[in-house]
Design a protein around this motif. Structure first.
Motif, short mmCIF file in Angstrom:
data_model
loop_
_atom_site.label_atom_id
_atom_site.label_comp_id
_atom_site.label_asym_id
_atom_site.label_seq_id
_atom_site.Cartn_x
_atom_site.Cartn_y
_atom_site.Cartn_z
N UNK A 77 8.16 8.60 -12.08
CA UNK A 77 8.73 9.88 -12.50
C UNK A 77 10.23 9.91 -12.20
N UNK A 78 10.62 9.45 -11.02
CA UNK A 78 12.04 9.42 -10.65
C UNK A 78 12.81 8.48 -11.57
N UNK A 79 12.23 7.34 -11.88
CA UNK A 79 12.89 6.39 -12.76
C UNK A 79 13.16 7.01 -14.12
N UNK A 80 12.20 7.72 -14.66
CA UNK A 80 12.39 8.39 -15.96
C UNK A 80 13.49 9.45 -15.87
N UNK A 81 13.47 10.25 -14.80
CA UNK A 81 14.48 11.30 -14.62
C UNK A 81 15.88 10.70 -14.53
N UNK A 122 0.84 -1.20 0.00
CA UNK A 122 0.00 0.00 0.00
C UNK A 122 0.87 1.25 0.00
N UNK A 123 1.95 1.22 0.78
CA UNK A 123 2.86 2.37 0.80
C UNK A 123 3.53 2.56 -0.56
N UNK A 124 3.90 1.45 -1.20
CA UNK A 124 4.50 1.54 -2.53
C UNK A 124 3.49 2.08 -3.54
N UNK A 125 2.25 1.55 -3.52
CA UNK A 125 1.23 2.03 -4.47
C UNK A 125 0.97 3.52 -4.28
N UNK A 126 1.03 3.98 -3.04
CA UNK A 126 0.81 5.40 -2.75
C UNK A 126 1.89 6.26 -3.41
N UNK A 127 3.11 5.76 -3.50
CA UNK A 127 4.24 6.52 -4.05
C UNK A 127 4.65 6.06 -5.44
N UNK A 128 3.88 5.15 -6.04
CA UNK A 128 4.26 4.55 -7.32
C UNK A 128 4.45 5.59 -8.42
N UNK A 129 3.56 6.56 -8.55
CA UNK A 129 3.69 7.57 -9.60
C UNK A 129 4.96 8.39 -9.44
N UNK A 130 5.32 8.69 -8.20
CA UNK A 130 6.57 9.41 -7.94
C UNK A 130 7.75 8.55 -8.34
N UNK A 184 13.98 7.52 -4.88
CA UNK A 184 13.62 6.35 -5.68
C UNK A 184 13.97 5.06 -4.93
N UNK A 185 15.15 5.02 -4.33
CA UNK A 185 15.56 3.85 -3.57
C UNK A 185 14.62 3.62 -2.39
N UNK A 186 14.26 4.69 -1.68
CA UNK A 186 13.34 4.55 -0.54
C UNK A 186 11.98 4.01 -0.98
N UNK A 187 11.45 4.55 -2.06
CA UNK A 187 10.12 4.12 -2.53
C UNK A 187 10.16 2.67 -3.00
#
Length: 160
Positions: A16-20, A5-13, A95-98
């Motif tokens: 975005x970080x992965x693309x950057x 659930x915590x990952x899904x909450x931050x998935x969009x971020x 990104x690593x934390x998420x």
């Protein structure tokens, strides 16, 4: 389930970080592969086109440059370092934390599956009474499932 659930909450971020980060590393790779027109390829000495040596070939780094050269003699050195822009460092750290949420969830889920195999009847009955628990279960379902399971364990432990 909580980590998922915590990952899904931050998935969009995370996406975005992965693309950057991918874009940064792709651009960094191109810049590192491009030969400098001011440095001769074989000797590493300035070409006649260059009025002064580059910071990379002068044996030190200039303030504000992204080049750090700790070798003395122009050879490669395992102690050399590379500057990383602060924004890229922050994005990578976030990104690593998420993504660690997902990795923890996966490890815990695998461990729970192996434990559940040893007590199959308990979890089959619990899933029948409350609801089957899955990675996409809501927090409410997780709390109900956990409370009911703990209540049964307490009753079982208090029975002689």
């Amino acid at each position: 389930v909580l980590y998922m659930a915590m990952f899904r909450h931050k998935k969009d971020t995370a996406i975005k970080h992965s693309r950057s980060l991918s874009e940064h590393f792709k651009n960094s790779s191109r810049a590192a592969q491009a030969p400098s027109p001011c440095v001769a390829r074989s000797t590493g000495t300035p070409s006649p086109l260059s009025p002064m040596p580059s910071p990379a070939s002068s044996g030190g780094s200039q303030p504000g440059s992204n080049v750090s050269n700790s070798s003395s003699g122009g050879g490669s050195n395992s102690n050399s370092s590379v500057s990383i822009p602060q924004m890229i460092h922050q994005i990578a750290s976030s990104y690593v934390n998420i993504t660690s949420y997902f990795l923890h969830a996966y490890n815990i889920w695998e461990h729970a599956e192996s434990l559940a195999k040893n007590n199959k009847e308990f979890f089959v009955e619990l899933s029948t009474v409350v609801c089957p628990l899955a990675l996409h279960s809501s927090m409410t379902e997780l709390v109900r499932y956990t409370r009911q399971g703990l209540q049964w364990l307490r009753l079982e432990a208090s029975t002689p």
